[in-house]
Scaffold this motif. Structure first.
Motif, mmCIF file in Angstrom:
data_model
loop_
_atom_site.group_PDB
_atom_site.id
_atom_site.type_symbol
_atom_site.label_atom_id
_atom_site.label_comp_id
_atom_site.label_asym_id
_atom_site.label_seq_id
_atom_site.Cartn_x
_atom_site.Cartn_y
_atom_site.Cartn_z
ATOM 1 N N ILE A 197 41.114 59.428 59.681
ATOM 2 C CA ILE A 197 42.134 60.490 58.845
ATOM 3 C C ILE A 197 43.086 59.750 58.754
ATOM 4 N N ALA A 198 44.083 60.068 57.238
ATOM 5 C CA ALA A 198 45.273 59.567 57.794
ATOM 6 C C ALA A 198 46.501 60.914 56.430
ATOM 7 N N LYS A 199 47.512 60.446 56.190
ATOM 8 C CA LYS A 199 47.967 60.747 56.094
ATOM 9 C C LYS A 199 49.946 59.722 55.229
ATOM 10 N N GLY A 200 50.083 60.238 54.589
ATOM 11 C CA GLY A 200 51.475 59.442 54.208
ATOM 12 C C GLY A 200 51.319 58.820 53.205
ATOM 13 N N ALA A 201 52.528 59.015 51.932
ATOM 14 C CA ALA A 201 52.606 58.970 50.937
ATOM 15 C C ALA A 201 53.740 58.070 50.282
ATOM 16 N N GLY A 202 55.121 57.959 51.126
ATOM 17 C CA GLY A 202 56.131 57.012 51.503
ATOM 18 C C GLY A 202 55.380 57.483 52.931
ATOM 19 N N MET A 203 55.105 55.604 53.136
ATOM 20 C CA MET A 203 54.372 55.146 54.225
ATOM 21 C C MET A 203 55.324 56.388 55.070
ATOM 22 N N ILE A 204 56.848 56.166 54.914
ATOM 23 C CA ILE A 204 56.991 56.123 56.293
ATOM 24 C C ILE A 204 58.230 57.015 54.747
ATOM 25 N N ALA A 205 58.703 58.417 55.569
ATOM 26 C CA ALA A 205 59.716 59.291 54.232
ATOM 27 C C ALA A 205 59.874 60.218 55.130
ATOM 28 N N PRO A 206 60.747 60.340 55.733
ATOM 29 C CA PRO A 206 60.265 61.535 57.276
ATOM 30 C C PRO A 206 60.519 62.750 57.109
ATOM 31 N N ASP A 207 60.881 63.062 54.918
ATOM 32 C CA ASP A 207 61.020 64.761 55.306
ATOM 33 C C ASP A 207 59.540 65.296 54.443
ATOM 34 N N MET A 208 58.830 63.794 53.853
ATOM 35 C CA MET A 208 57.475 64.549 53.626
ATOM 36 C C MET A 208 56.145 63.471 53.730
ATOM 37 N N ALA A 209 56.494 62.926 53.935
ATOM 38 C CA ALA A 209 55.871 61.721 53.899
ATOM 39 C C ALA A 209 55.003 61.028 54.986
ATOM 40 N N THR A 210 55.311 61.436 56.348
ATOM 41 C CA THR A 210 55.818 60.270 57.035
ATOM 42 C C THR A 210 54.090 60.432 57.506
ATOM 43 N N MET A 211 53.665 58.692 57.906
ATOM 44 C CA MET A 211 52.496 58.550 58.537
ATOM 45 C C MET A 211 51.875 59.203 59.709
ATOM 46 N N LEU A 212 50.821 59.876 60.020
ATOM 47 C CA LEU A 212 49.882 60.441 60.644
ATOM 48 C C LEU A 212 48.456 59.663 61.021
ATOM 49 N N SER A 213 48.399 59.212 61.050
ATOM 50 C CA SER A 213 46.161 58.959 61.779
ATOM 51 C C SER A 213 46.034 59.196 62.546
ATOM 52 N N PHE A 214 44.814 60.271 62.094
ATOM 53 C CA PHE A 214 43.492 60.157 64.020
ATOM 54 C C PHE A 214 41.846 59.586 63.794
ATOM 55 N N VAL A 215 41.928 59.519 64.642
ATOM 56 C CA VAL A 215 40.713 58.099 64.792
ATOM 57 C C VAL A 215 39.551 58.469 65.787
ATOM 58 N N ALA A 216 38.397 58.593 65.585
ATOM 59 C CA ALA A 216 37.264 59.203 66.792
ATOM 60 C C ALA A 216 36.604 58.567 66.575
ATOM 61 N N THR A 217 35.918 58.309 67.416
ATOM 62 C CA THR A 217 34.467 57.952 68.209
ATOM 63 C C THR A 217 33.871 58.811 68.941
ATOM 64 N N ASP A 218 32.279 58.221 69.043
ATOM 65 C CA ASP A 218 32.056 58.795 70.067
ATOM 66 C C ASP A 218 31.245 57.430 70.402
ATOM 67 N N ALA A 219 31.896 56.178 70.921
ATOM 68 C CA ALA A 219 32.075 55.021 71.795
ATOM 69 C C ALA A 219 32.602 55.068 73.300
ATOM 70 N N ASP A 220 31.843 54.726 74.260
ATOM 71 C CA ASP A 220 32.307 55.261 75.407
ATOM 72 C C ASP A 220 32.775 53.954 75.765
ATOM 73 N N ILE A 221 34.480 53.972 75.902
ATOM 74 C CA ILE A 221 35.187 53.447 75.678
ATOM 75 C C ILE A 221 36.325 53.442 76.692
ATOM 76 N N ALA A 222 36.628 52.810 78.022
ATOM 77 C CA ALA A 222 37.952 53.565 79.100
ATOM 78 C C ALA A 222 38.881 53.213 78.362
ATOM 79 N N PRO A 223 40.214 54.643 78.548
ATOM 80 C CA PRO A 223 41.362 54.753 77.836
ATOM 81 C C PRO A 223 42.219 53.531 77.711
#
Lengths: 413, 413
Positions: free
Chosen positions: A182-208
């Motif tokens: 998932i992601a959010k951001g509307a100015g990719m980069i717009a500090p008091d409103m649209a800061t870009m955040l994204s969180f990705v997850a997988t069930d794969a088994d991969i070392a950090p």
């Protein structure tokens, strides 16, 4: 959230399958918005491998500091994200808010505080009252469920006009794994409103450490190649979690980034990151058109990217796109100001398939009508060939409209 | 020229005394505009010492190439400036146009072609038909007169909403000399419409290398400290001419930049350059407010300037100013993205005299009402103290309004 949805919004959302080992819940804590969710809790029942990349700002938010400190530990059990307040430039109060949130999340989930990750997006400089949601994390943990991705994406929106989700499948050594993001951001980069955040997850088994190398390599041509307004946020955060649940299907844990079994996963991850990044651009504040800028023939790939970003960040190029004006003279200007090697007399420029300039002047076969037709499309490809070397880069941006000015001139007051 | 004059326009114009040894004429050649002058001829009856600084663009216009080639010669007899066409990215045709213009001017004035200087401003990429004005330079030379500064300033306007002139007096060794200047530019830097051009002349007797050192030093805190939209033109040109006529009054020729007799002249020149540069910002496309950004306490002066420009070029800061929003969080963002050393927890920010942030968080005495009152003014001073060192810089910009988008989205099509 803006009243009207971007004309560039996706026509439909993909079905987001659950990621085994990850549950989510949202809550409406009233941090800033009314009548909507503004807190997201992600829970990993077993420690997940974690990787992250963060803003390069010299004034990062308190949650960015917090995540950076935990990352070497390499394990995640909980992620807490809030919208409505960035907890940036909030001094000691900001640190106290991250500590309270981490303590509450650790207690709710039953983990160490260094297994918690945090992100906040919203107004800068306002103290964040973490007490508004710290108390409900226990209930959220109890309620959290795996099939919750679209709701999760909605809870982290600010001026976004649509939630951003993406999913991919990949095989690792014959075992199919899922990657969701998932992601959010509307100015990719717009500090008091649209800061870009994204969180990705997988069930794969991969070392950090492998996960981190995949993410650091993947971010360059994706999230680090999109720009709405050139303004780098205090809070940009992209995190990748691997629950390892696919080990139960016989997936052998990946412990080296050179492992050939990673090929398909790497490609799927990069495609997902690009998908999310382009969704962010297509929701750029006030955007009506997406611009894809490709620079070829530069001395190096880095030079190509710098020139491409110079074009994509130019207010004059972006306003010309908004006006559907095939104003390639402004592209010449943006090439010239980038500071990288360029030979005016070797430059060629295309809008779509229409070559408008070649050998340092207007194309002899230039057709204003053909160029203007390209500019009327929603997706405007701009290509510049420098004729110097093999360096190549593509970046994506949106047009600069009166609505951008209205959104950003009227936001806070 | 725009229909409505900038609200930041000067209320009156100074009387511009003639500069002995310099005559000027304008003509309406119909290069692009109807019913207005678009060509300026400046004639020095005796060779004038000359200095120049030009765009750093890697894709400069043909006239910029031409001037750079002549500058080592050090003498000027004629300057030809046209508006309506930048003669940039015009390939061999562009060079042919500068050669034709130089040959015609040399013939009209009776000088060598390397004593001619050229500048063009307007659309990029359209071939310039220099034949439109080359034939009238003889008549213009015959008609040229010394008392013509305001007309000269008008002939070089593009999207400027008012002509820009400035004048100063200074004594050199007890002899009073005059410095006059004109400028154009409405996006400081907006390649197919508002390219910054400025021509300054004095009757002082100063050697060309000294003149060049004065100009190169003077441009940093003046023209190189203003920005409208961060877009560097292909054509930026600032030239300084010294006719030497004051030698007749007994002014001893200045042959060293260390000459103490230069002190007053240097100060007057720098004040005039700043005057013209601020007039350019105040005519920034769509501008309704001027913003003066001062950064103090940086590690170095260069770091201070880079941070100040990061603030001044931020679309989010500029739209906040347009919306009269005391959005200091965006100033924090712009400090953070500049890439220079900054310590969030030492940062302090003022709008006017109102301190809004200190020690990395909102000022404990912050008053939204007081900060908002500052934002309603026409002139908005923004100060950032980094608390790290002695580096200091000031830059000037304007707000980013819907009119900027309209002007630049609707210009060419």
């Amino acid at each position: 959230m803006s009243a009207s949805v971007s004309p560039l919004a996706p026509k439909s959302y993909p079905d987001m399958p659950p990621i085994r080992g990850l549950r989510m819940a949202t809550a409406a804590a009233g941090i800033k918005y009314k009548n909507r969710t503004d807190v997201l809790l992600m829970v990993f029942d077993q420690p997940a491998a974690v990787a992250g990349v963060f803003t390069r700002s010299k004034c990062p938010s308190a949650p960015v500091d917090f995540c950076r400190a935990n990352l070497p530990h390499g394990k995640a059990r909980a992620v807490v994200v809030n919208s409505g307040n960035a907890n940036a430039f909030t001094g000691l109060k900001g640190r106290a808010a991250t500590e309270l949130t981490a303590k509450s999340a650790a207690s709710a989930v039953g983990c160490a505080e260094n297994e918690v990750y945090l992100a906040s997006t919203g107004v800068i400089g306002e103290p964040l009252d973490a007490g508004k949601f710290a108390g409900v994390l226990g209930d959220m943990n109890a309620d959290a469920e795996p099939d919750f991705w679209l709701d999760a994406a909605k809870a982290i929106m600010t001026t976004d006009t649509y939630p951003k989700v993406a999913t991919r499948l990949a095989a690792i050594g014959g075992v199919t794994v899922t990657i969701n993001g998932i992601a959010k951001g509307a100015g990719m980069i717009a500090p008091d409103m649209a800061t870009m955040l994204s969180f990705v997850a997988t069930d794969a088994d991969i070392a950090p450490d492998v996960l981190q190398q995949l993410l650091s390599a993947g971010v360059g041509p994706t999230f680090n190649s999109v720009t709405v307004d050139s303004d780098t946020s205090t809070s940009d955060t992209l995190m990748l979690f691997a629950t390892g649940a696919a080990a139960a299907d016989g997936q052998a844990r990946v412990t080296s980034v050179e492992d050939p079994a990673l090929a398909e996963f790497r490609a799927a991850l990069n495609a997902l990151l690009k998908d999310l990044a382009l969704q962010v651009v297509r929701d750029g504040e006030g955007a009506r058109k997406m611009v894809e800028v490709t620079v070829t023939g530069a001395e190096t790939g880095a030079a190509a990217k710098r020139i491409a970003l110079s074009i994509a960040n130019s207010p004059l190029v972006k306003t010309a796109v908004a006006g559907e004006d095939a104003n390639w003279g402004r592209v010449v200007m943006a090439v010239g100001k980038a500071g990288e090697m360029a030979d005016r007399d070797r430059l060629a420029i295309w809008f779509g398939d229409v070559r408008v300039a070649v050998n340092g002047e207007r194309d002899p076969d230039y057709s204003e009508a053909a160029a203007s037709a390209v500019m009327k499309e929603e997706h405007i490809p701009v290509r510049v060939d420098l004729g110097l070397g093999e360096g190549r880069a593509t970046v994506w941006t949106c047009d600069l409209t009166k609505e951008y000015v209205a959104i950003n001139g009227d936001y806070r007051s």
